[in-house]
Design an enzyme around this catalytic site. Structure first.
Site, short mmCIF file in Angstrom:
data_model
loop_
_atom_site.label_atom_id
_atom_site.label_comp_id
_atom_site.label_asym_id
_atom_site.label_seq_id
_atom_site.Cartn_x
_atom_site.Cartn_y
_atom_site.Cartn_z
N GLU A 236 97.56 136.79 24.13
CA GLU A 236 98.91 136.59 24.34
C GLU A 236 100.00 136.92 23.11
O GLU A 236 100.46 136.05 22.33
CB GLU A 236 99.17 135.21 24.54
CG GLU A 236 98.15 134.67 26.09
CD GLU A 236 98.57 133.36 26.36
OE1 GLU A 236 99.09 132.50 25.42
OE2 GLU A 236 98.16 133.15 27.33
N GLU A 332 92.76 135.67 31.92
CA GLU A 332 92.81 134.26 31.83
C GLU A 332 93.80 133.53 32.87
O GLU A 332 94.92 134.06 33.07
CB GLU A 332 93.45 134.09 30.30
CG GLU A 332 93.38 132.54 30.00
CD GLU A 332 94.22 132.20 28.73
OE1 GLU A 332 93.87 132.97 27.97
OE2 GLU A 332 94.74 131.42 28.68
#
Length: 482
Positions: A236, A332
């Site tokens: 991220e 994810e």
């Protein structure tokens, strides 16, 4: 490789338009064995009365009489599959290693990674250092404030030796085809603008040491018998959490780091480890696009990894259309207490995160924590109400299989590594589908999710034959036949 057929805006291919695109000319070979061939079915219902339970068999017959027809066309082939699974986070590994007795541990790992009747997970993700689902915040080369270690003299994977390594090695022993990817949540603090694992970005002078750090990690795990199949340079990279490790790395930085440092180093030292960019949400596809536009970085980037927490799954296919030579992975997503309705969660994970991602070219599908405890942990910062694929009761080792488990297992048990996705109509009459052909024995597997609040009847047609079935309300099914 053939490209996907044109689809309406909602991703569905209506039976009428399918007939225009692919006239039914399948005789002989695609008609397959005798029409009386048996189709096996496994079903999970939203009311939990059936949980990956064997349903009634179906049989092929000539033609198709149902009003709703799902067409399956093995001639239309797309990506081959790496597999399905979830992350062996520090929390998951610690629970498995410390809160289960040896028999409980063996039973759970065999169920998760073993062949049928196990779930057959064949893809997992490790964190390079701590995430929010760790019991402490660490990297593999921590230094006191103000000190640096550019030669990585203090590098060590010792923090993983008590739990992550033994659990991962046990999973590999059960399933030698298990592919392992890895992602850092942060570079060591001394490499960053904050001199901390928390927030900040990578210093330009740390590009070369960080590349060596990642390569050292791959080497150390390889020496332990755990090959690293794929690597992302940052989890991220557009997010800087305030209470657990994170690091912002904008696309220009990622391109410079991959093209000038990590790419050439891995090409020399670990040529079989893929570099995947992004590892973040669907809502900013322009970020991985900017990296792929960089000619130097592009040659080292094998593909793009995606998360679910913002945006629309359809951006995966849109980016693939621009760079069809790049692989797609979904790496994810987590469920949690913010979504308490079991049947809705089953549908979301099956329709969007298994069916939607693979129809969007994903070769691998990963959910987040493989296992958490009854308090949604252990964790340090970050999400305090995330749910694991399974829940381990830390008091007695009792296992609860959650919605995510069943959504994944409807694919992972039946779609083996190397399977090829094939064409199937989807999105008609609240029925979403994806189909695969296994490479080892030619068996076909068709996943169907019925999101309607009522039963749905349909026919599945392949060539000149079909079978009929009725699925209960808010259910998921896998059909298999040869």
């Amino acid at each position: 490789m053939l490209t996907s057929p044109p689809v309406p805006g909602d991703g569905a291919v209506r039976p009428s338009s399918w007939k225009k695109i692919f006239p039914v000319m399948l005789l002989g070979a695609l008609a397959g064995p005798a029409l009386a061939q048996t189709v096996q079915a496994w079903i999970t219902t939203g009311d939990q009365t059936q949980l990956l339970a064997r349903g009634a068999d179906a049989r092929f017959h000539p033609g198709a009489r149902a009003a709703t027809i799902i067409e399956v066309d093995p001639r239309q082939r797309f990506q081959d599959m790496v597999g399905f699974g979830a992350a062996i986070t520090d929390a998951s590994a610690w629970l498995i290693q410390n809160k289960l007795n040896p028999q409980q541990r063996a039973d759970l790992l065999n169920e998760l990674f073993g062949k049928a009747p196990g779930a057959g997970f064949s893809f997992t993700r490790l964190t390079i250092g701590a995430s929010d689902f760790s019991r402490s915040h660490y990297s593999f080369d921590d230094m006191p404030p103000g000190q640096t270690d550019p030669e990585l003299r203090h590098f060590s994977i010792d923090p993983n030796r008590a739990d992550v390594l033994p659990v991962t090695k046990a999973a590999l022993a059960i399933n030698p085809r298990l592919r392992v990817m890895a992602s850092p949540w942060s570079a060591p603090g001394w490499m960053k603008s904050t001199d901390s694992l928390i927030q900040g970005t990578l210093k330009p002078e740390a590009y070369a040491p960080f590349a060596r750090y990642l390569s050292r990690y791959i080497s150390a795990y390889q020496q332990e018998g755990v090959p690293i199949y794929a690597l992302t340079l940052q989890n991220e990279p557009h997010f800087e959490p305030k209470d657990y490790p994170g690091m912002r790395v904008d696309p220009a930085q990622r391109a410079a780091f991959i093209g000038g440092h990590l790419g050439p180093l891995l090409a020399k030292e670990h040529p079989h480890t893929r570099i995947l960019d992004w590892d973040h949400n669907w809502d900013a596809p322009g970020s991985p696009a900017e990296v792929l536009k960089d000619a130097t970085a592009n040659q080292y980037v094998a593909g793009v990894a995606w998360h679910c927490y913002g945006g629309d799954v359809r951006v995966q296919a849109a980016l693939h259309d621009r760079w069809p030579d790049k692989e797609t992975f979904f790496t994810e997503c987590s469920g949690g207490k913010w979504a308490p309705v079991w049947s809705d969660n089953l549908q979301h994970f099956a329709r969007t995160l298994v069916i939607g991602t693979t129809r969007g070219w994903a070769r691998g599908v990963l959910l987040w924590n493989l296992a958490l405890d009854e308090h949604d942990g252990p964790h340090l910062g970050g999400c305090n109400d995330c749910r694991g694929v399974v829940t381990i009761d830390s008091r007695d080792g009792k296992i609860t299989r959650n919605e995510e488990y069943y959504a994944l297992a409807h694919a992972s048990r039946f779609v083996r590594p190397g399977a090829r996705r094939i064409a199937s109509t989807s999105g008609y009459d609240q029925l979403d589908t994806v189909a695969f052909r296994n490479a080892d024995d030619g068996e076909l597997a068709l996943l169907v999710a019925n999101s309607a609040r009522a039963p749905r009847s349909f026919a599945v047609r392949i060539g000149q034959r079909s079978f009929d079935y009725t699925l209960p309300a808010t259910s998921v099914a896998t059909f298999t036949w040869k």
